[in-house]
Each structure stands twice: as structure tokens, then as C-alpha cells.
Enzyme design. Structure first.
Site, PDB file in Angstrom:
ATOM      1  N   ARG A 123       0.834  -1.215   0.000  1.00  0.00           N
ATOM      2  CA  ARG A 123       0.000   0.000   0.000  1.00  0.00           C
ATOM      3  C   ARG A 123       0.868   1.264   0.000  1.00  0.00           C
ATOM      4  O   ARG A 123       1.899   1.320   0.666  1.00  0.00           O
ATOM      5  CB  ARG A 123      -0.955  -0.026   1.201  1.00  0.00           C
ATOM      6  CG  ARG A 123      -1.899  -1.213   1.097  1.00  0.00           C
ATOM      7  CD  ARG A 123      -2.891  -1.269   2.235  1.00  0.00           C
ATOM      8  NE  ARG A 123      -3.831  -0.161   2.210  1.00  0.00           N
ATOM      9  CZ  ARG A 123      -4.778   0.022   3.128  1.00  0.00           C
ATOM     10  NH1 ARG A 123      -4.881  -0.808   4.156  1.00  0.00           N
ATOM     11  NH2 ARG A 123      -5.606   1.035   3.030  1.00  0.00           N
ATOM     12  N   ASP A 316     -15.611   2.282   2.219  1.00  0.00           N
ATOM     13  CA  ASP A 316     -15.385   0.924   2.724  1.00  0.00           C
ATOM     14  C   ASP A 316     -16.582   0.007   2.485  1.00  0.00           C
ATOM     15  O   ASP A 316     -16.491  -1.201   2.694  1.00  0.00           O
ATOM     16  CB  ASP A 316     -15.069   0.970   4.226  1.00  0.00           C
ATOM     17  CG  ASP A 316     -13.712   1.613   4.506  1.00  0.00           C
ATOM     18  OD1 ASP A 316     -12.866   1.644   3.585  1.00  0.00           O
ATOM     19  OD2 ASP A 316     -13.501   2.080   5.633  1.00  0.00           O
ATOM     20  N   LYS A 343      -6.715  -0.416  -1.197  1.00  0.00           N
ATOM     21  CA  LYS A 343      -7.182  -0.791   0.139  1.00  0.00           C
ATOM     22  C   LYS A 343      -6.504  -2.115   0.531  1.00  0.00           C
ATOM     23  O   LYS A 343      -5.503  -2.506  -0.058  1.00  0.00           O
ATOM     24  CB  LYS A 343      -8.708  -0.894   0.150  1.00  0.00           C
ATOM     25  CG  LYS A 343      -9.401   0.451  -0.089  1.00  0.00           C
ATOM     26  CD  LYS A 343      -9.162   1.399   1.063  1.00  0.00           C
ATOM     27  CE  LYS A 343      -9.803   2.756   0.831  1.00  0.00           C
ATOM     28  NZ  LYS A 343      -9.423   3.733   1.845  1.00  0.00           N
ATOM     29  N   ARG A 389     -13.493  -7.155   4.646  1.00  0.00           N
ATOM     30  CA  ARG A 389     -14.759  -6.724   4.038  1.00  0.00           C
ATOM     31  C   ARG A 389     -15.154  -7.600   2.850  1.00  0.00           C
ATOM     32  O   ARG A 389     -16.334  -7.763   2.559  1.00  0.00           O
ATOM     33  CB  ARG A 389     -14.686  -5.255   3.647  1.00  0.00           C
ATOM     34  CG  ARG A 389     -14.351  -4.352   4.845  1.00  0.00           C
ATOM     35  CD  ARG A 389     -14.773  -2.935   4.671  1.00  0.00           C
ATOM     36  NE  ARG A 389     -14.034  -2.051   5.573  1.00  0.00           N
ATOM     37  CZ  ARG A 389     -14.329  -1.849   6.869  1.00  0.00           C
ATOM     38  NH1 ARG A 389     -15.351  -2.469   7.411  1.00  0.00           N
ATOM     39  NH2 ARG A 389     -13.606  -1.031   7.600  1.00  0.00           N
TER      40      ARG A 389
HETATM   41  C1  S3P Z   1      -9.859   5.311   7.633  1.00  0.00           C
HETATM   42  C2  S3P Z   1      -9.885   6.029   6.471  1.00  0.00           C
HETATM   43  C3  S3P Z   1     -10.228   5.447   5.170  1.00  0.00           C
HETATM   44  C4  S3P Z   1     -10.867   4.071   5.295  1.00  0.00           C
HETATM   45  C5  S3P Z   1     -10.173   3.206   6.307  1.00  0.00           C
HETATM   46  C6  S3P Z   1     -10.170   3.874   7.679  1.00  0.00           C
HETATM   47  C7  S3P Z   1      -9.522   6.011   8.896  1.00  0.00           C
HETATM   48  O1  S3P Z   1      -9.056   5.344   4.406  1.00  0.00           O
HETATM   49  O2  S3P Z   1     -10.889   3.412   4.049  1.00  0.00           O
HETATM   50  O3  S3P Z   1     -10.822   1.954   6.426  1.00  0.00           O
HETATM   51  O4  S3P Z   1      -9.779   5.474   9.979  1.00  0.00           O
HETATM   52  O5  S3P Z   1      -9.006   7.137   8.809  1.00  0.00           O
HETATM   53  P1  S3P Z   1      -8.482   6.604   3.561  1.00  0.00           P
HETATM   54  O6  S3P Z   1      -8.378   7.716   4.485  1.00  0.00           O
HETATM   55  O7  S3P Z   1      -7.162   6.160   3.028  1.00  0.00           O
HETATM   56  O8  S3P Z   1      -9.463   6.831   2.471  1.00  0.00           O
END
Ligand code: S3P
EC number: 2.5.1.19
Length: 427
Positions: A123, A316, A343, A389
Site C-alpha cells: 500500500r 469501505d 485498500k 470486508r
Molecule cells: C480510515 C480512512 C479510510 C478508510 C479506512 C479507515 C480512517 O481510508 O478506508 O478503512 O480510519 O481514517 P483513507 O483515508 O485512506 O481513504
């Protein structure tokens, strides 16, 4: 729980709660650890990701006691209470842990090494590393610092203005946490509003945060004061029983005490736009976060087009939205969701692959999915690909498939929804 066996069902009925919100649970631990004084957390999510966050702060000398599975006491010693870790910090599968933690480590004048599992190693970290370097942090990593393992030597930060190309709460939160330790003002702008739990919880811990149209800023040199955090149920986890109730004939369920932060409720808007009967009753506010009950009835759904500013509000939930779309009349188009590729897995590819195994008509696009419905699904051998998920989305699809469905690598579900099979079984 390596394999989950699902049989087709009708008439899901009952009242349930889902585990605590993952985003809020991470922040409760982190902010409690850097705050001055004691923080008590109730409703904590004891999922693998949030346990990784606890583990990382313990390695920096923060006393964290688990009074029960879901209740914690954190004895914060302020920013300077964090000690140089003697071991590397292991974030496991958790993108939120690594990206937010990097903002904290960037301001500490010690050395730390941080890494996670094989998914974390794929990632992109440059979205936070580049602005942190502009603030003055020294960060090294694989491929010029884009990928883990990473080494951080922090301290001596100054504020910056950052325009994030993606709407990402992880980027925004990382830079706000670094900004609190920097000289001057740190400002983060994003193309549309990502979840704002950091802003809300920082304010609850006594920090001044300036939110304006298109962004947010903080002044450096502020300290946090510990307090009480009550974590609402995770709407991202509630989305699975919600979708199940919408598509399993004869269902009517209620989910209590779900977080209803408007930056997270896009899935309710999307289900309602598809003709789903979802009733929302707001019951109160916990630490600046709206909370309420959701009642969901089996509904005849129709396809919708989803994109733009709605996407960060349901990012998500797209795998489970795709499952519901297989039962909707007509075409569902999901666009502007290229972030799904980075993700826990490439969720565009993996959602399409798993739903196709079950007989759904799903087409991958560069930034989303096109799903044609309704289609009768057929039970199959599915795989979570190590992504919580995806495992739960396949399991919900199995409830309406002809014949049995097996989900392999189902233990990944514990990352965000420990007790998923038992909770669904209660309906
Ligand atoms: C999250 C932000 C999201 C989300 C992740 C949790 C967080 O990611 O997809 O499951 O707790 O700040 P991104 O901020 O990279 O979009």
C-alpha cells in the site's frame, strides 16, 4: 476460523449491536496515548487492527490496560511520554495505524522502524511521506520511501499547506498529528470531505481545530487532555447485516447504537436511493459523534449511479453495496472509486472476481464497477483474499445463493467484526 460455511436463509429478524467503530477506536488509543492524563475508552473494537495500535503504543512505553474486551484505560504522558521503541512497530494489516502513527512519529526526536503484513507492504505510503518530509521529518523506506518497512527520525517540524490529491482521512489525520508538533500552522485541503473523526475527537481532547470549506488546519504546540471516549457501533460493520436484511426475503432487523457521522452515512443514502427501506432514529451524541438506531426491511431494489462526493462517505462499503446491486433491478454504476485499488486488497478486482464466482454480472472499470441485476446467485467457493470486508461481502451474498457457499480465509473478518458469524446467526 479459516472457513465460513453459509447456507441460504429467509426472514432475518431481530435486534443486534455491531462492534465499536474501527476508525474511532484507533483514534481513542492514539489520542489517549499522546494526551496528558488518563483516558477511559468504552465500546472499543477488539479487532486485530486496533489491537495492533495498542501494541505499537505499548512498545513506546505507554501503559494501556484492557479492563475487558471492549474497555481500556490509557495513562497518557503527553507528547514527551512516548519513548524510543526498542523493537520495530508492527501495524499488522492496519493502514490507519501506520499512516496516523507516522504523523505522531514524525514529530518525535527519536528513531523508530515501522512495518506491517504483506498487504501493508503493497500500500502506498508516499501520500503521507512526501508531505511529512516537506514538514522536515526524515523518513526512509523501500522505493524511495513509498513502501514499508519505513524508518523515521522525527522532530524539528514546521507547518505546511498541503493539497491532498485524494480525499483521505488517513492523510489528513497524519498531517494534523504532525502539525500539532510543528512550528506554525499546518493546513490540509482535500478534494471532498473525508471522515472527520480526527477533528471531532481532537476537539473533545481540548485541541483547537479550524475546519473550513475544503480543508482543515491546526496550530502547532497544542497538547491533548485525556478524557472519556464512548465508541459507537461501526456503520461499516452495520452495512453487512443491513444489506443482508434488504436482500433476504421477509427480513426486518434493527441495529442499535450505530455511529451516524455524516461523513460515514453514504451507505444509508445509497441503499435508500436504491429503494431500500432504512429507517434512521438518532438517539444522541457520544463524544461529538451522532449515534442512533437503524431499522431495515427487505426491499425491492433498483440500480443507481454512484460517484463524486458520495464516494468517500461510503468507500469501505462498496463491496457490500455491490452485493446488494446484484439483486437490484437494472444497472448499478460505481465510479470515482479508484482508491479501492489500494485498500487491503484491490477491492475493485476482488469484488468483481468473488461475485462472478457466485454467478453475478459484474464488470470492472478503471475507477469502479458496473453491476447488472437482478441475478439468482449460486453457492460457490469464495475467498476473503485476507480482506475482512471481502470475506463478509461474500458471506452475505451466500445467504441468498442457491446451495451452500464457503468463504475461505474467513479469519480475516476479525480485523473489523469479531463475532460476525455469531451476530448474523442471531438474526
Ligand atoms: C480510515 C480512512 C479510510 C478508510 C479506512 C479507515 C480512517 O481510508 O478506508 O478503512 O480510519 O481514517 P483513507 O483515508 O485512506 O481513504
Amino acid at each position: 476460523m479459516q472457513r465460513l460455511q453459509i447456507e441460504p436463509r429467509t426472514n432475518l429478524k431481530g435486534t443486534i449491536r455491531v462492534p465499536g467503530d474501527k476508525s474511532i477506536s484507533h483514534r481513542a488509543v492514539m489520542f489517549g496515548a499522546i494526551a496528558e492524563g488518563t483516558t477511559r475508552v468504552e465500546g472499543f473494537l477488539p479487532g486485530a487492527d486496533c489491537l495492533s495500535t495498542i501494541d505499537c503504543f505499548r512498545k513506546m512505553g505507554v501503559p494501556i490496560t484492557r479492563k475487558s474486551d471492549t474497555s481500556l484505560v490509557i495513562e497518557g504522558g503527553g507528547w514527551d511520554g512516548l519513548q524510543e521503541p526498542t523493537e520495530f512497530l508492527d501495524v499488522g494489516n492496519s493502514g490507519t495505524t501506520i499512516r496516523l502513527m507516522l504523523g505522531i512519529l514524525a514529530g518525535r526526536s527519536f528513531y523508530s522502524a515501522i512495518a506491517g503484513d504483506a498487504s501493508i507492504a503493497r500500500r502506498p505510503m508516499d501520500r503521507v511521506i512526501q508531505p511529512l518530509r516537506r514538514m522536515g521529518a526524515k523518513v526512509e523506506g523501500r522505493s524511495g520511501g513509498s513502501f514499508t518497512p519505513l524508518g523515521v527520525r522525527g522532530g524539528g517540524l514546521h507547518g505546511i499547506e498541503h493539497q491532498s490529491p485524494v480525499a483521505s482521512a488517513q492523510v489528513k489525520s497524519c498531517l494534523l498529528l504532525a502539525g500539532l508538533q510543528a512550528k506554525g500552522i499546518t493546513q490540509v485541503k482535500e478534494p471532498s470531505l473525508s471522515r472527520d473523526h480526527t477533528e471531532r475527537m481532537l476537539r473533545a481532547f481540548g485541541v483547537e481545530v479550524d475546519s473550513f470549506a475544503g480543508g482543515v488546519s491546526v496550530r502547532g504546540g497544542q497538547t491533548l487532555t485525556g478524557g472519556e471516549v464512548k465508541v459507537p457501533g461501526d456503520i461499516s460493520s452495520a452495512a453487512f447485516p443491513m444489506a443482508a436484511a434488504l436482500i433476504v426475503p421477509g427480513s426486518r432487523i434493527t441495529i442499535r447504537d450505530v455511529g451516524l457521522n455524516p461523513t460515514r452515512t453514504g451507505i444509508i443514502d445509497a441503499f435508500q436511493a436504491m429503494g431500500g427501506q432504512v429507517e434512521v432514529t438518532e438517539t444522541g451524541e457520544w463524544c461529538g459523534e451522532p449515534v442512533g438506531d437503524l431499522t431495515v426491511h427487505a426491499s425491492s431494489l433498483h440500480g443507481v449511479e454512484i460517484g463524486g462526493e458520495l464516494i468517500p462517505r461510503l468507500i469501505d462499503e462498496i463491496p457490500i453495496l455491490a452485493v446488494a446491486a446484484t439483486q437490484a433491478q437494472g444497472r448499478t454504476v460505481i465510479r470515482d472509486a479508484a482508491e479501492l485499488k489500494v485498500k487491503e486488497t484491490n477491492r475493485i478486482a476482488v469484488t468483481a472476481a468473488e461475485l462472478t464466482k457466485l454467478g453475478a454480472h459484474v464488470e470492472e472499470t478503471p475507477d469502479g464497477l458496473i453491476i447488472e441485476g437482478p441475478v439468482s446467485l449460486t453457492g460457490s467457493l469464495c475467498d476473503s483474499h485476507g480482506d475482512h470486508r471481502i470475506g463478509m461481502a461474500a458471506a452475505v451474498a451466500g445467504l441468498i445463493a442457491k446451495g451452500g457457499t464457503t468463504v475461505e480465509n474467513a479469519s480475516a473478518i476479525d480485523v473489523s467484526f469479531p463475532g460476525f458469524a455469531e451476530t448474523m446467526g442471531r438474526l
